[in-house]
Scaffold this motif. Structure first.
Motif, PDB file in Angstrom:
ATOM      1  N   GLY A   9      23.403  56.988 -58.942  1.00 35.11           N
ATOM      2  CA  GLY A   9      22.069  57.344 -59.196  1.00 35.11           C
ATOM      3  C   GLY A   9      21.870  58.773 -58.408  1.00 35.11           C
ATOM      4  N   TYR A  99      23.381  51.455 -61.841  1.00 30.38           N
ATOM      5  CA  TYR A  99      22.681  52.591 -61.807  1.00 30.38           C
ATOM      6  C   TYR A  99      21.494  52.416 -61.186  1.00 30.38           C
ATOM      7  CZ  TYR A  99      19.639  56.177 -64.176  1.00 30.38           C
ATOM      8  OH  TYR A  99      18.619  57.218 -64.284  1.00 30.38           O
ATOM      9  N   GLU A 101      18.125  53.434 -60.949  1.00 31.10           N
ATOM     10  CA  GLU A 101      17.087  54.528 -61.834  1.00 31.10           C
ATOM     11  C   GLU A 101      15.765  54.825 -60.874  1.00 31.10           C
ATOM     12  OE1 GLU A 101      15.843  54.675 -66.370  1.00 31.10           O
ATOM     13  OE2 GLU A 101      14.768  52.955 -65.268  1.00 31.10           O
ATOM     14  N   TYR A 139      24.937  58.456 -66.151  1.00 29.55           N
ATOM     15  CA  TYR A 139      24.667  57.297 -65.280  1.00 29.55           C
ATOM     16  C   TYR A 139      24.611  56.270 -66.060  1.00 29.55           C
ATOM     17  CZ  TYR A 139      23.236  60.191 -61.301  1.00 29.55           C
ATOM     18  OH  TYR A 139      22.948  61.065 -60.241  1.00 29.55           O
ATOM     19  N   GLU A 140      23.839  56.358 -67.207  1.00 27.43           N
ATOM     20  CA  GLU A 140      23.309  55.180 -68.126  1.00 27.43           C
ATOM     21  C   GLU A 140      24.732  54.797 -68.721  1.00 27.43           C
ATOM     22  OE1 GLU A 140      20.380  56.665 -70.576  1.00 27.43           O
ATOM     23  OE2 GLU A 140      18.697  56.131 -69.192  1.00 27.43           O
ATOM     24  N   ALA A 143      27.016  52.682 -66.237  1.00 25.20           N
ATOM     25  CA  ALA A 143      26.333  51.505 -65.613  1.00 25.20           C
ATOM     26  C   ALA A 143      26.456  50.098 -66.503  1.00 25.20           C
ATOM     27  CB  ALA A 143      24.742  51.556 -65.243  1.00 25.20           C
ATOM     28  N   VAL A 146      21.284  48.592 -65.250  1.00 24.80           N
ATOM     29  CA  VAL A 146      20.437  49.564 -64.748  1.00 24.80           C
ATOM     30  C   VAL A 146      19.318  48.852 -64.012  1.00 24.80           C
ATOM     31  CG1 VAL A 146      18.896  51.341 -65.445  1.00 24.80           C
ATOM     32  CG2 VAL A 146      21.187  51.063 -66.547  1.00 24.80           C
TER      33      VAL A 146
END
Length: 167
Positions: A9, A99, A101, A139-140, A143, A146
């Motif tokens: 992240g 991740y 967020e 990141y998405e 992962a 999330v």
């Protein structure tokens, strides 16, 4: 050997804070690759950027991630930009990646605009927004889970990670 959880992240997402709490909850060790880089270089990350440049920092970071993924079996926190390296993204395949967020306003509050973070030196709010926007798809894509961290206590984030990722 493989980490039980890998946290990714942007700056201010809570990787270190949540990582330590998660490790405690799991009875596991916590490891932060930024700390590993500082130990190898013998100086803080900010000094590496200033004295040696971002390219050198990214080399040290990639090596730290590679080593940590191979030898650490607890909770692993990666520096926010570690996922920029294709080799690192390939190494993360098959690992339990979470991740964390965070929205821009929360990240700014957590990082602070007078931050010593090297990539946020000029116009920190604008730099952080650009960095977050550019990295979000990476990141998405990496992962398995999330977890939103805005307006949440670290313990609540840990609860969600445990529910969402661990059997």
């Amino acid at each position: 050997m493989s980490p039980r959880v890998v946290l990714i992240g942007p700056p201010g997402s809570g990787k270190s804070t949540v990582g330590r709490l998660l490790a405690d909850r799991l009875g596991a060790a916590f490891r932060d690759t930024d700390t590993d880089v500082e130990v190898v270089a013998g100086k803080p990350v900010g000094d590496i950027f200033v004295e040696d440049g971002e390219e050198r920092f990214r080399e040290l970071e990639a090596a730290a991630v590679r080593l940590a993924l191979a030898e650490h079996d607890g909770v692993l926190s990666l520096g926010g930009g570690a996922v920029l390296a294709e080799a690192t993204r390939e190494l993360l395949a098959g690992h339990p990646v979470v991740y964390l967020e965070v929205g821009l306003s929360q990240a700014v509050q957590r990082v602070g605009l007078a931050s010593a973070r090297p990539l946020l030196v000029l116009n920190p709010r604008s730099q952080l927004k650009k960095l977050m926007d550019a990295r979000r798809p990476i990141y998405e894509g990496l992962a398995a889970v999330v977890v939103a961290t805005d307006e949440r206590k670290p313990d609540e984030v840990v609860d969600e990670i445990v529910k969402g990722l661990l059997p």
